[in-house]
Design a protein around this motif. Structure first.
Motif, PDB file in Angstrom:
ATOM      1  N   ALA A 128      14.065   6.305  -9.461  1.00 14.21           N
ATOM      2  CA  ALA A 128      14.639   6.505 -10.790  1.00 14.21           C
ATOM      3  C   ALA A 128      14.696   5.208 -11.600  1.00 14.21           C
ATOM      4  N   ASP A 129      15.188   4.131 -10.986  1.00 11.32           N
ATOM      5  CA  ASP A 129      15.317   2.879 -11.746  1.00 11.32           C
ATOM      6  C   ASP A 129      13.960   2.383 -12.212  1.00 11.32           C
ATOM      7  N   LEU A 162      12.910   4.478 -15.180  1.00 15.30           N
ATOM      8  CA  LEU A 162      13.636   4.125 -16.408  1.00 15.30           C
ATOM      9  C   LEU A 162      13.161   2.782 -16.939  1.00 15.30           C
ATOM     10  N   GLY A 163      12.889   1.848 -16.041  1.00 18.22           N
ATOM     11  CA  GLY A 163      12.352   0.548 -16.463  1.00 18.22           C
ATOM     12  C   GLY A 163      10.989   0.721 -17.123  1.00 18.22           C
ATOM     13  N   MET A 204       9.961   3.324 -18.682  1.00 24.16           N
ATOM     14  CA  MET A 204      10.196   3.894 -20.016  1.00 24.16           C
ATOM     15  C   MET A 204      10.456   2.787 -21.029  1.00 24.16           C
ATOM     16  N   SER A 205      11.356   1.870 -20.679  1.00 28.31           N
ATOM     17  CA  SER A 205      11.742   0.803 -21.611  1.00 28.31           C
ATOM     18  C   SER A 205      10.544  -0.052 -21.992  1.00 28.31           C
ATOM     19  N   LEU A 221       8.177   1.850 -24.199  1.00 25.69           N
ATOM     20  CA  LEU A 221       8.703   2.035 -25.558  1.00 25.69           C
ATOM     21  C   LEU A 221       8.555   0.778 -26.404  1.00 25.69           C
TER      22      LEU A 221
END
Ligand SMILES: Cc1cc2nc3c(=O)[nH]c(=O)nc-3n(C[C@H](O)[C@H](O)[C@H](O)COP(=O)(O)OP(=O)(O)OC[C@H]3O[C@@H](n4cnc5c(N)ncnc54)[C@H](O)[C@@H]3O)c2cc1C
Ligand SMILES: Cc1cc2nc3c(=O)[nH]c(=O)nc-3n(C[C@H](O)[C@H](O)[C@H](O)COP(=O)(O)OP(=O)(O)OC[C@H]3O[C@@H](n4cnc5c(N)ncnc54)[C@H](O)[C@@H]3O)c2cc1C
Lengths: 454, 385
Positions: free
Chosen positions: B277-278, B281-282, B284-285, B288
């Motif tokens: 998960a981490d 999410l990383g 994703m950042s 983006l």
């Protein structure tokens, strides 16, 4: 030493009773549910501001609903309720969550999964026409929003939800024009003896049939084929009866689904061992009578690990909490354990009889035409599935997924995965368990791309 | 019931490398058997990002990649399977002057191998990809690179091999292999295969197989962590990477945007892997930062898979240094999908002619024998796949 962290996913009857039992024993469980208000499927509450009297929403179950809804207000801060929070992943002692556009995570020492069930879907001609809902979806519209899916509604299915939802609609004032059972009536008679042994929530569907509460609705059992007609909107439901005669009834909405399937994706991600349950014809995480899974830190209760209905869910919620208490070294009332165990054993007998009353409608799966959409997220037909089974050696559903995209869309196979396995099995001429089950991947439901993490 | 099988060539591992080998060996007239512990093409070969990329590779790999790229053009016809090969071009973005310098040097060197890369200035990048965030100051474009659907390629090689008469044995885990007087004996559960040649295309397990023959090749499990969105209107017209390799994305014909994000978890022994998960999410950042337009797009699935990675991030390819008639091709270190098609031809050449016209000396297993690889090679680390 600080108290162990016990996380619970699901604030339906199972999760709420588990939380209550733990809280009363002095622990403060963390209870997650993606819904804003507790209750789960059967005891789903209308959103704030749309409240109606319990009797109007829950009928005969109003008392039980009230009791379950009272748990959180009564215990207050003794339960850490995380409403509106999706648990999208679980891995090695940690839950990953999403609430109102914010990601977070929750470590746990013990995890109770009480994730409930959803409708089981089988494609039929016209099943993707706007105006066709699952039976559960039809019921949610009624319970949560107090709205009907249409003015003239036809229901079709295989399972106790069929007569129940039809009755609830009739009572709410909708015009119910047909109630079609695709399983034979004989099966119900044969199972009746077993069911009388233990009246339960799910049995009340049959009770409603007996009460003949449906007015002028056309009713039939052993329905061989169904078809929704209408371009862009439901116009009629047509069916072939058990003797082969054709019928048709005009309507503007249809509720159709064929039993329930466990929402077991989190158990899968947690690494629980699964086994095929022949009775309900689906894979489910292996659950011991005391609620243990194959993993030491994961426990299971309610319909998320095998369909048992709401009363069983409450019993299992209580029972699993006692197992967890014992594991973390808290005193446990052995008499209560014995009482719950014997109640659950009685329910299991009844449950077998009920499933017997609604055998899986294999004939509908066999009848799915090649050009019928099977996976609506990805727009893949049954014919595409049959082609890769026949010509590309795809013998199980994950391979079918890899080749065709079936189960690769938004719902990740929650809707079509079951029917896909049945179709693979029919095409191969093998038992459905040999067609396998779709492997889960996080997230269990879609999550947004958001920044701010390094 | 135990069974025995005798073939000219026994292949351990039915990924894209192993199955392509079976195809090429059958075409050369040899009998071949593929043994896979799972389903052919369901390992790294079946779950990768789908990048068919030459740009950014270790220069030693370019001759292989160039040759493989030519096969990609006709792969669908060869396999009789649409592999969704899309020559979208691959664009590698610079976010600093140092990045730009790196791209320029690479482009100059790549030209020696016949790989033509075009340097794009900031304005050109912006006009070509107006939705990129403002951190990009230049880029290098490889027009003939692209992307394909990994889920279908490996299995299609396996089906073609079978049509050509190869034996494909799935769900057979090889637990032992040894040299005999006449060749090899390979044990896979209740199946024993006797062969004159042995091909080691066991992916992350390749180092273990080499070990059975007294050879040392350190192979670690590599689990790139992947995310995919629901279908979006088409906008990512090129496959995109960055200097440093920590962001990469592409969009499928169906509209899903696939992007990478860090590393997942995996246990090669039990062939199980999980995205983390981490890491997701990383990813994703970071994505983006480059592609703000993806904000709030719905991610419908994350996943990973297990590839074998060597200390110098290039594969082991070539004859065994200890055992005659043993050939290795493993440890593709996160970028062996593009190379897969050519690996079959090269292995068939090594088996039938003892040599291949494509330079493979840098991939010799002997580089690990002296107790390690010079870390200078490792400086060329590109974590995109
Ligand atoms: C639509 C529908 C209608 C039904 N209606 C009836 C009925 O009228 N009568 C009857 O007897 N039975 C009905 N059932 C059967 C029902 O499954 C059981 O009666 C009962 O609700 C099971 O209780 P439970 O606690 O196991 O699960 P549920 O009551 O289903 O509760 C599970 C809860 O878990 C939450 N949840 C699940 N996954 C996650 C996640 N990843 N993150 C956060 N929260 C999550 C859900 O939001 C839900 O609130 C219905 C089932 C469905 C699907
Ligand atoms: C998530 C991910 C993304 C990637 N993205 C890209 C990309 O964009 N572009 C690119 O070029 N490359 C990419 N790669 C790398 C690429 O997928 C691999 O390098 C390539 O597929 C390796 O092929 P292979 O045949 O060597 O290995 P594999 O496909 O792993 O095949 C090895 C096979 O050996 C079998 N095996 C192992 N042990 C045994 C045993 N004891 N007995 C029998 N069988 C055994 C396995 O089951 C497996 O099928 C990526 C890899 C991953 C995991």
């Amino acid at each position: 030493m600080s108290d162990p962290v016990i996380a619970i996913v699901g604030a339906g009857p199972a999760g709420l009773r588990a939380a209550e039992t733990l809280a009363l024993a002095g622990l403060r469980p963390v209870l997650f549910d993606e819904a804003e208000r507790p209750g789960g499927q059967i005891y789903r509450q209308p959103p704030p501001g749309a409240e109606r009297p319990g009797a109007a929403i829950y009928g005969l179950e109003a008392g039980k609903a009230q009791a379950v809804h009272a748990i959180l207000p009564t215990l207050g801060e003794r339960i850490d309720h995380r409403a509106g929070t999706l648990v999208w992943n679980v891995f090695e002692g940690r839950l990953d969550t999403l609430r109102a556009g914010a990601f977070a995570h929750q470590p746990f020492d013990r995890l109770i999964l009480a994730t409930g069930a959803m409708d089981r879907v089988i494609p039929f001609p016209g099943w993707t026409t706007p105006g066709v809902f699952t039976l559960g979806g039809a019921q949610i519209a009624l319970k949560a929003q107090g709205v009907s899916i249409g003015r003239r509604v036809a229901f079709v299915g295989a399972g106790p939800l069929l007569p129940l939802v039809a009755h609830q609609y009739a009572k709410a004032g909708a015009e119910v024009v047909a109630v079609l059972d695709v399983t034979p009536f004989g099966a119900k008679l044969r199972s009746a003896a077993g069911m009388l042994a233990q009246p339960s929530t799910l049995a009340k569907g049959l009770y409603y049939v007996a009460r003949n509460a449906l007015g002028r609705a056309r009713r039939a059992s052993g329905v061989r084929a169904i078809r929704v007609e209408g371009e862009g909107r439901v116009a009629a439901l047509a069916w072939t009866d058990h003797k082969g005669a054709e019928h048709r009834v005009a309507c503007d909405a249809v509720g159709a689904s064929f039993g329930l399937r466990s929402e077991s994706q989190l158990a899968d991600l947690a690494g629980c061992t699964f086994a095929f349950d022949a009775l309900t014809r689906q894979w489910a995480p292996v659950r011991a009578p005391d609620g243990r899974s194959s993993r030491e830190d994961v426990f299971l209760a309610g319909d998320g690990a095998g369909i048992g209905g709401a009363d069983v869910a409450e019993l299992q919620g209580r029972r699993v909490a006692l197992t967890v208490l014992q594991d973390v070294g808290r005193p446990v009332d052995v008499a209560e354990v014995a009482r719950l165990d014997s109640a659950l054993a009685r329910q299991a007998q009844f449950r077998a009889a009920l499933e017997g009353a609604y055998p899986y409608p294999e004939h509908l799966v066999a009848a799915v035409a090649d050009d019928e959409i099977l996976c609506r997220c990805e727009g893949v037909t049954a014919g595409a599935l049959r082609d890769v089974v026949r010509h590309k050696g795809a013998a199980e559903v994950n391979r079918v997924k890899a080749f065709t995209r079936i189960g690769m869309g938004r719902c990740q196979g929650r809707v079509c995965g079951h029917a896909a396995a049945e179709l693979v099995a029919l095409e191969r001429g093998c038992p459905v368990e040999d067609a396998g089950r779709l492997r889960g991947q996080p997230p269990v439901k879609p999550i947004p791309v958001l920044g701010g993490f390094s | 019931m135990s069974a025995r099988l005798a073939v000219d060539v026994c292949i351990i591992g039915g990924g894209i490398a192993g199955c392509a080998s079976a195809v090429a060996l059958r075409k050369a007239g040899l009998t071949a058997a593929v043994l896979d512990r799972g389903l052919c093409g369901a390992g790294a070969s079946g779950v990768n990002f789908g990048g068919v990329r030459q740009q950014g590779r270790n220069l030693h790999e370019l001759p292989l990649a160039r040759r493989s790229r030519r096969i990609w053009d006709s792969l669908a016809a060869i396999l009789e399977q649409d592999v969704e090969f899309d020559v979208s071009g691959h664009i590698k973005l610079a976010r600093s002057e140092a990045d730009l310098a790196e791209l320029e040097t690479y482009a100059r060197n790549a030209r020696d191998y016949g790989l033509d890369l075009q340097m794009l200035g900031a304005n050109r990048v912006r006009s070509e990809i107006p939705w990129l965030g403002d951190k990009v100051i230049g880029a290098s474009l490889s027009p003939e690179d692209g992307q394909a659907n990994p889920r279908v390629v490996g299995p299609a090689f396996a089906r073609l091999a079978r049509r050509l008469g190869a034996e494909i044995h799935e769900h057979r885990r090889v637990t032992a292999a040894r040299r005999t007087e006449t060749g090899f004996e390979v044990e896979a559960g209740d199946l024993t295969v006797a062969s004159a040649w042995l091909v080691n295309t066991a992916g992350v397990f390749g180092g273990t197989v080499a070990g059975w023959f007294g050879e040392h090749a350190p192979v670690e499990a590599l689990m790139p962590n992947m995310l995919v969105t629901e279908p979006l209107p088409y906008f990512v017209s090129r496959s995109i990477g960055v200097c440093g390799g920590d962001v990469y994305l592409r969009q499928t014909g169906r509209g899903n945007v696939i992007f990478g994000g860090g590393r997942g978890w995996g246990d090669a022994e039990i062939a199980r892997s999980r995205p983390l998960a981490d890491e997701s999410l990383g990813g994703m950042s970071r994505t983006l930062d480059l592609v703000p337009a993806l904000t709030n797009a719905q991610v419908i699935r994350t996943w990973t898979g297990i590839d074998g990675q060597t200390p110098d991030r290039i594969p082991v390819i070539g004859h065994s240094s200890t055992t005659p008639q043993l050939v290795h091709a493993f440890g593709f270190s996160g970028h062996g999908f593009q190379l897969g098609p050519v690996m079959g031809e090269i292995i068939a050449e090594l088996v039938t002619q003892g040599r291949t016209p494509t330079p493979i000396a840098p991939f010799s297993i002997e580089r690990f024998a002296a107790g390690g690889v010079a870390s200078s090679v490792e400086a060329h680390t590109h974590t995109e796949h």
